[in-house]
Design a protein around this motif. Structure first.
Motif, short mmCIF file in Angstrom:
data_model
loop_
_atom_site.label_atom_id
_atom_site.label_comp_id
_atom_site.label_asym_id
_atom_site.label_seq_id
_atom_site.Cartn_x
_atom_site.Cartn_y
_atom_site.Cartn_z
N ILE A 1 0.84 -1.20 0.00
CA ILE A 1 0.00 0.00 0.00
C ILE A 1 0.87 1.24 0.00
O ILE A 1 0.64 2.18 -0.76
N GLN A 2 1.87 1.27 0.85
CA GLN A 2 2.74 2.44 0.92
C GLN A 2 3.43 2.69 -0.42
O GLN A 2 3.49 3.82 -0.89
N ALA A 3 3.92 1.63 -1.07
CA ALA A 3 4.59 1.79 -2.36
C ALA A 3 3.65 2.38 -3.40
O ALA A 3 4.02 3.29 -4.15
N ARG A 4 2.40 1.89 -3.44
CA ARG A 4 1.45 2.42 -4.42
C ARG A 4 1.03 3.84 -4.09
O ARG A 4 0.87 4.68 -4.98
N LEU A 5 0.87 4.14 -2.80
CA LEU A 5 0.53 5.51 -2.41
C LEU A 5 1.65 6.47 -2.76
O LEU A 5 1.40 7.61 -3.16
N GLU A 6 2.88 6.03 -2.61
CA GLU A 6 4.02 6.89 -2.96
C GLU A 6 4.02 7.23 -4.45
O GLU A 6 4.25 8.37 -4.83
N ILE A 7 3.70 6.24 -5.29
CA ILE A 7 3.63 6.49 -6.73
C ILE A 7 2.49 7.46 -7.04
O ILE A 7 2.66 8.43 -7.77
N ALA A 8 1.30 7.18 -6.47
CA ALA A 8 0.14 8.03 -6.74
C ALA A 8 0.39 9.45 -6.25
O ALA A 8 0.09 10.43 -6.96
N ALA A 9 0.92 9.60 -5.06
CA ALA A 9 1.17 10.93 -4.51
C ALA A 9 2.19 11.70 -5.32
O ALA A 9 2.02 12.90 -5.59
N ALA A 10 3.25 11.00 -5.74
CA ALA A 10 4.29 11.67 -6.54
C ALA A 10 3.70 12.21 -7.83
O ALA A 10 4.03 13.32 -8.26
N ARG A 11 2.80 11.45 -8.45
CA ARG A 11 2.20 11.91 -9.70
C ARG A 11 1.14 12.98 -9.47
O ARG A 11 1.13 13.99 -10.16
N LEU A 12 0.25 12.74 -8.52
CA LEU A 12 -0.84 13.68 -8.29
C LEU A 12 -0.36 15.02 -7.73
O LEU A 12 -0.94 16.06 -8.05
#
Length: 196
Positions: free
Chosen positions: A181-192
Motif C-alpha cells: 500500500i505504501q509503495a502504491r501511495l508513494e507512486i500516486a502521490a508523486a504523480r498527483l
C-alpha cells in the motif's frame, strides 16, 4: 435546589454531561464494531454498553448509520490530534501526504473489524459524512497547501484520499500488505502532487 435545576441554571453543566453521554455512546459503538463489525453495533446493545436508555441513544443518533458516521468522525479526531502532536516530516509534499495516509492506515488496522466497519459505512451509507473534506483538509495541512486556493489542488488531494480508501479495502480483504500500500501511495502521490 435539585441537581436538575442546578444543571438547568448552568447550561455548561448540561452540555458537558450531554457531551460525555454522547462520547460514551460513540465509544461503546466503536468497541462493539471492533469486535464484530457494523453487525455488532445493534442499537440496544450500544445503549446498554453506554449505560443510556434506548430512547436517549436514538435522540443522539436516529439511525445506526448516523452512529457509524460519529465513530468515523471520532477516528478522524484521533488522527488529527496525532498529526498535530507529531507532524509529518518528509521533505516533499507527496512524502508528507503519504505519511498522513500511512499513519491513518496503521491507526485503523490496530482494530481491523472497526476499520472494515468504517470503510464499508463510507462506501454504503446514505448518510452524508464530511470524511472526504476532512481527509482533504488533513492532506492540505500536511502538504502545506491551501485547499481553497484552487479547485484543481482540492481535486488532487481528494483523489489521493480516494486512492487510499481503495487501498484500505484491498488490505482489509487480505490482498495487500502495508508495504505494498505504501509503495502504491508513494507512486500516486508523486504523480498527483508533482506540482505542489
Amino acid at each position: 435546589m435539585t441537581a436538575e435545576s442546578t444543571a438547568a441554571g448552568h447550561p455548561g453543566v448540561r452540555s458537558r454531561s450531554q457531551h460525555q453521554r454522547r462520547r460514551r455512546i460513540v465509544q461503546a459503538a466503536a468497541a462493539l464494531a471492533s469486535r464484530g463489525g457494523v453487525e455488532a453495533m445493534q442499537m440496544r446493545t450500544v445503549a446498554e454498553r453506554a449505560g443510556v436508555a434506548l430512547g436517549t441513544l436514538y435522540r443522539y443518533f436516529p439511525s445506526k448509520m448516523d452512529l457509524v458516521v460519529a465513530v468515523v468522525s471520532e477516528e478522524m479526531d484521533t488522527l488529527e490530534g496525532s498529526l498535530e502532536r507529531r507532524p509529518p516530516r518528509s521533505a516533499t509534499a507527496a512524502g508528507r501526504a503519504v505519511e498522513v495516509l500511512m499513519r491513518a492506515t496503521r491507526g485503523l488496522m490496530r482494530e481491523p473489524e472497526l476499520a472494515d466497519a468504517l470503510i464499508r459505512s463510507l462506501l454504503l451509507s446514505d448518510v452524508k459524512t464530511d470524511f472526504g473534506n476532512r481527509m482533504t483538509g488533513l492532506l492540505a495541512r500536511a502538504t502545506g497547501t491551501d485547499p481553497g486556493e484552487g479547485e484543481e489542488t482540492r481535486a488532487l488531494l481528494r483523489s489521493l484520499g480516494s486512492v487510499w480508501v481503495m487501498e484500505m479495502i484491498e488490505m482489509l480483504r487480505g490482498h495487500s500488505t502495508n508495504e505494498e500500500i505504501q509503495a502504491r501511495l508513494e507512486i500516486a502521490a508523486a504523480r498527483l502532487l508533482a506540482d505542489l
